[in-house]
Design a protein around this motif. Structure first.
Motif, PDB file in Angstrom:
ATOM      1  N   ARG A 131      -3.148  -3.983  -1.660  1.00  0.00           N
ATOM      2  CA  ARG A 131      -3.387  -4.642  -2.942  1.00  0.00           C
ATOM      3  C   ARG A 131      -2.245  -5.619  -3.213  1.00  0.00           C
ATOM      4  O   ARG A 131      -1.132  -5.467  -2.693  1.00  0.00           O
ATOM      5  N   ARG A 181       0.862  -1.175   0.000  1.00  0.00           N
ATOM      6  CA  ARG A 181       0.000   0.000   0.000  1.00  0.00           C
ATOM      7  C   ARG A 181       0.897   1.221   0.000  1.00  0.00           C
ATOM      8  O   ARG A 181       2.011   1.190   0.524  1.00  0.00           O
ATOM      9  N   SER A 208      -3.068   5.427  -1.337  1.00  0.00           N
ATOM     10  CA  SER A 208      -4.172   4.496  -1.092  1.00  0.00           C
ATOM     11  C   SER A 208      -4.475   4.339   0.391  1.00  0.00           C
ATOM     12  O   SER A 208      -5.474   3.743   0.763  1.00  0.00           O
ATOM     13  N   ASP A 232      -5.764   0.825   1.953  1.00  0.00           N
ATOM     14  CA  ASP A 232      -6.118  -0.217   0.992  1.00  0.00           C
ATOM     15  C   ASP A 232      -4.880  -1.007   0.575  1.00  0.00           C
ATOM     16  O   ASP A 232      -3.995  -0.495  -0.123  1.00  0.00           O
ATOM     17  N   GLN A 288       0.374  10.876  -7.629  1.00  0.00           N
ATOM     18  CA  GLN A 288       1.169   9.649  -7.668  1.00  0.00           C
ATOM     19  C   GLN A 288       2.011   9.538  -8.943  1.00  0.00           C
ATOM     20  O   GLN A 288       2.894   8.686  -9.022  1.00  0.00           O
TER      21      GLN A 288
END
Length: 983
Positions: free
Chosen positions: A613, A604, A608, A611, A696
């Motif tokens: 992933r 993460r 984010s 969250d 980002q």
């Protein structure tokens, strides 16, 4: 000689002083309406305690003792400030309370001098100084008033108040911050608040500069207040470990508070401020000190005369506490260390008394109190005789206890029946018999003797059959979620009850608390079978069944293996950090009896937040025997944390703890701005717009944009640089730019590492010129006292987007805008009987064209302000006649042209409208229900005030008579509809 029974009874019923309430530090407000200070002191004691204080009551009549409480009447600052202690005394000794300080609290008013205004450019940071007035104690709380009390400024990302200095910090000042600010100071100790003179804050011009401020207050609260544009994100971390669990971040990250501080919270803390321009940080050291605390204390005790006894106490704290002893309120030694002992060899009655251990450092003082009582008495078994019946299992071990009360300690011996037993007792006087048989049954007597007397006590020993395991538990192997059972059965003496106790790895199983998983065999009896339902991984272990009777017990054990998904990997750390990849290393967790088949890596980033992933790895599949992997396809210049999850044939386990946060290296941006467009604006301008790149994709510090543009028939591109990463448009001004000219535009991003690719080329147009012609033939006409209509000939230019109609009356004006398709409009809300100048201009995106010639009109006089007076309502067959008096207009009102009568059902706003020049009218009677008749005068200035009358339908039994007439001329007239119908 005193017997031990008397000693014990006196010990229970009488005792030395024990504090229940002690004086506490007191802050007396100098402005307090209650002219006294009360300091509490109360001790539990038998006989009751008497109290003394470290004061001279005879020389100061301000002091009064009420029980143990000290009352200071009309306290005087220079006379009664100081430290106070209380002594409580009875026949068994004296104890001294902790010291309590008396101080006088105050909070002066702010200076009455005006505060100078603070001028700051918009976009820069501002600091408003509080400068609190003289006060005691030091602890204050601060808020700031904006413009008037009690409007307090809210704290957010841009605003922060230091609770140390009271100063107000504002990051990136804008026009909304303009106002007058006052520092509001409160002292909770004396319940008083004061506020300063107002400080004007004046924002100026446009943002400039790149100033940064980070202040850290490091006791329990840490504060970081950056004055920076764009407003940064603030993050906190502890340099030598994780942030304590007992922390809270508030004020948009500017305030870090640690609650219930522990020694392990000591260390260096860092606040980091990060925005698109870069980042900065500030560090501060948190040192943790502590009030003294007892790690070894003392307690009241009774000791035999001539025995040896040592009292010990030990205190922790930071700084290291000094410890010493008091006996009956007086110092006993001068020992200065964290642990002290009071040794007594050959106790005498003079050693009895109240003992206190005192530990002190700069944060405070603590006391530990205990009573030492020295006794002497002959042996007695009254309170602890030998058990009358003792049971022993065959071939087992039996211990017969002998514990008389005696001072000094008694010598002990045993007999069986009439036979004396020699060398049979243990050091504590108990009688131990090994491998007992039926021959050992019988009567046993314990004899006790000291220099003050003798005593004895007798019990009977009976032998029972031994308990034996007949069915022992067996090892078991299950998968998590399945059930398992452990068998256990035993034989025992039939005269005794048997119970089965189960333990897992030495810990007793609580069937009430863990009933969801553990269950006994419901049949009971000599079987103690254990059923384990819905087994979990933590149920693996060694299970022991113990069969026990009141006499003996026997045990047997077996192992349970529960297989399941693997446990979390450990020690996840990051190495070989690049701009788009990192190398991850970890340690394998528990496989839970099934080999690990693969690992999954998750990540993460800062954007984010919470969250997680799945990350892309190289190789894509991470085998179960691996403890490293390379994570790829990461964003450059982005903060990441990683975790690893293990999987086996039985499922996927819990994730590891996150790795320490790391930031990938910077790289050239690869994403170009999107939605390139623009056009419009004022004359001689070229407006270029785009959708900014998401943060980002910045990929590095000093992110911005390069805008390239050129006329469509020119080869060379013009370029400009915009340093703001959040910018969405750029306006190029050039007096040589022709209106509505086609331009080609493209935009690309750049950062400290270089320039990215251009966007697709877009076509836009430079700004139009303002319309060059004025509307012609402008005319207007007043419609009433408040309305007029204006019309004109349209301008024949394709760039016209609409028209602005302006009415001007003295200092006030009204503007109405219509589209280019219109050439007339109505003006409303005008003043009656007033002159107006009407002007019309054409406009487009570039601005307004020249004005038309002025056309002057006069609005009509106002309509009548008085309603008609209804004078009668008469029934005439199937109709009703309504009559009213003529309305005489005032001098400034329009002449009456006639009357309007609205006939409608009650509750509805529409109906049938009649116009008449007469002063009466016949209307049909309603068939049922009520109707309302509204009458108003009509003039060229409009309709006047309304009068109302209600008419009842034919179903009404009462005769129509003026006494039932309702007239209401005070309400505003409802709207008149010229196409109304009868409902």
């Amino acid at each position: 000689m005193m017997s031990c029974t008397v000693c014990l009874n006196r010990y229970v019923l009488s005792y030395g002083p024990v504090f229940e309430d002690q004086p506490v530090d007191t802050i007396y407000p100098e402005e307090s309406p209650e002219a006294k200070i009360t300091m509490s002191c109360r001790a539990r004691a038998n006989p009751p305690a008497t109290y003394t204080r470290n004061i001279d009551q005879d020389e100061d009549n301000h002091y009064t003792l009420v029980g143990g409480n000290l009352v200071i009447s009309n306290p005087i600052k220079n006379k009664h400030v100081g430290k106070y202690t209380c002594k409580a005394t009875n026949d068994y000794g004296t104890v001294v309370s902790r010291e309590a300080a008396v101080q006088f609290g105050y909070l002066d008013f702010f200076s009455s001098e005006e505060r100078e205004a603070v001028y700051v450019k918009e976009g820069q940071g501002a600091v408003l100084l509080c400068a609190p007035p003289p006060h005691y104690p030091d602890e204050l709380s601060f808020r700031w008033i904006l413009n008037e009390f009690p409007v307090f400024i809210p704290l957010d990302k841009r605003r922060f108040i230091s609770q140390t200095t009271g100063n107000l910090f504002i990051s990136k000042v804008d026009s909304s911050d303009s106002g007058n600010y006052s520092c509001f100071v409160s002292s909770a100790s004396i319940a008083k608040s004061v506020f300063s003179k107002f400080i004007p804050l004046v924002p100026l011009a446009e943002p400039k500069g790149n100033e940064y401020f980070c202040k850290v207050q490091y006791t329990v609260c840490l504060n970081s207040s950056p004055l920076h544009s764009p407003i940064p994100q603030i993050r906190w971390r502890k340099m030598d470990g994780e942030l304590p669990a007992n922390h809270e971040v508030s004020m948009a990250g500017a305030h870090l508070q640690l609650y219930h501080v522990q020694y392990e919270d000591e260390g260096t803390y860092e606040c980091e401020a990060l925005n698109s321009k870069g980042k900065d940080w500030h560090r501060a050291r948190v040192s943790v000190e502590a009030f003294p605390e007892w790690t070894e204390s003392i307690s009241s005790t009774e000791r035999d005369i001539s025995s040896d006894y040592t009292m010990s106490c030990e205190a922790s704290g930071k700084p290291k506490p000094h410890v010493h002893w008091l006996k009956n309120g007086y110092p006993k030694s001068t020992t200065l260390s964290t642990k002290v002992s009071s040794q007594h060899q050959g106790l005498t009655f003079e050693d009895s008394g109240m003992y206190q251990c005192r530990a002190e450092n700069r944060h405070g003082v603590i006391y530990a109190d205990a009573e030492l009582r020295v006794i002497a008495c002959a042996p007695t078994f009254e309170h602890n005789p030998v058990k009358r019946r003792i049971l022993g299992a065959k071939n087992g071990r039996v211990v017969l206890e002998c514990r008389p009360k005696a001072a000094p300690k008694a010598s002990l011996s045993w007999s069986k029946g009439s036979e004396l037993l020699f060398n049979s007792s243990r050091s504590d006087g108990s009688l131990e018999i090994l491998n007992v048989t039926r021959a050992d049954e019988g009567r046993y007597t314990c004899f006790a003797e000291n220099d003050r007397g003798k005593a004895n006590s007798t019990g009977f020993l009976s032998i029972t059959e031994a308990t034996k395991i007949t069915l022992a538990p067996s090892n078991a192997d299950v998968t998590a979620g399945e059930s398992a059972s452990m068998q256990c059965a035993a034989s025992h003496d039939s005269t005794l009850d048997i119970t089965f106790v189960w333990t897992m790895d030495g810990r007793s199983i609580d069937f009430d608390r863990d009933g969801a998983h553990y269950e006994r065999n419901p049949n009971g009896g000599s079987s103690g079978e254990l059923i384990i339902k819905n087994t979990q991984l933590n149920h693996s272990g060694r299970y022991t069944c113990t069969a026990q009777t009141p006499v003996d017990n026997v045990s047997a054990s077996a192992d349970l293996v529960v297989r399941g998904p693997p446990g979390p990997p450990g020690g996840v750390r990051v190495e070989e950090i690049r701009n788009k990849s990192v190398r991850l290393i970890w340690s394998s967790g528990a496989d839970n009896h099934s080999p690990i088949s693969k690992y999954t890596v998750q990540c993460r980033d800062w954007f984010s937040q919470e969250d997680w992933r799945d990350a892309t790895t190289s190789p894509p599949d991470v085998e179960g025997n691996a403890e490293t992997a390379t994570v790829v396809d990461l964003f450059p210049w982005t903060e990441y944390e990683f975790r690893v999850i293990a999987t086996n044939t039985l499922g996927t386990g819990d994730p590891s703890s996150p790795s320490p946060k790391v930031t990938t290296l910077e790289a050239v941006p690869v994403v170009a701005p999107s939605d390139i467009g623009g056009g419009g604006g004022t004359s001689k301008e070229l407006t270029i717009t785009w959708t900014p790149v998401q943060p980002q994709y910045y990929y590095g510090r000093n992110f911005g944009y390069i805008i390239a543009f050129k006329p469509h028939d020119v080869y060379e591109w013009m370029k400009v640089t915009v340093a703001d990463p959040e910018a969405k448009h750029y306006v190029h001004k050039d007096s040589s730019i022709p209106a509505s000219t086609e331009f080609q535009v493209k935009v690309k991003a750049f950062n400290i590492k270089g320039e990215g690719p251009y966007s697709l080329t877009a076509v836009i147009y430079s700004a139009q010129d303002v319309p060059s012609e004025a509307p012609a033939s402008v005319e207007a006409r007043a419609l009433s006292a408040t309305e007029a209509i204006v019309w004109w000939l349209p301008v024949i230019q394709h760039t016209v987007e609409g028209y602005q109609v302006m009415e001007d009356r003295e200092a006030s004006s009204q503007r109405v805008v219509v589209s280019s398709r219109e050439n007339q409009t109505r003006l409303e809300n005008m003043r009656p009987n007033s002159p107006y100048l009407i002007e019309v201009r054409a406009y487009n995106a570039a601005g307004y064209g020249p004005p038309s010639h002025h056309f002057q009109i006069y609005t009509k006089k106002a309509p009548p302000s008085r309603p008609p007076k209804i004078i009668s309502k008469k029934l005439k067959g199937t109709s009703v006649n309504i009559a009213w008096e003529h309305v005489e207009p005032l001098a400034n009102e329009s002449t009456i042209d006639g009357y309007k009568v609205l006939y409608r059902k009650a509750g509805l706003s529409t109906g049938l409208l009649y116009t008449t020049r007469k002063r009466s009218i016949d209307l049909p009677m309603p068939r049922d229900g009520d109707c309302v008749v509204e009458v108003r005068a009509h003039s060229e200035g409009g309709d006047g005030a309304v009068a109302q009358v209600r008419i009842s339908g034919k179903h009404q039994s009462k005769p129509l008579h003026p006494s039932y007439m309702t007239v209401d001329s005070t309400k505003d007239p409802p709207p008149i509809l010229y196409d109304c119908r009868l409902h």
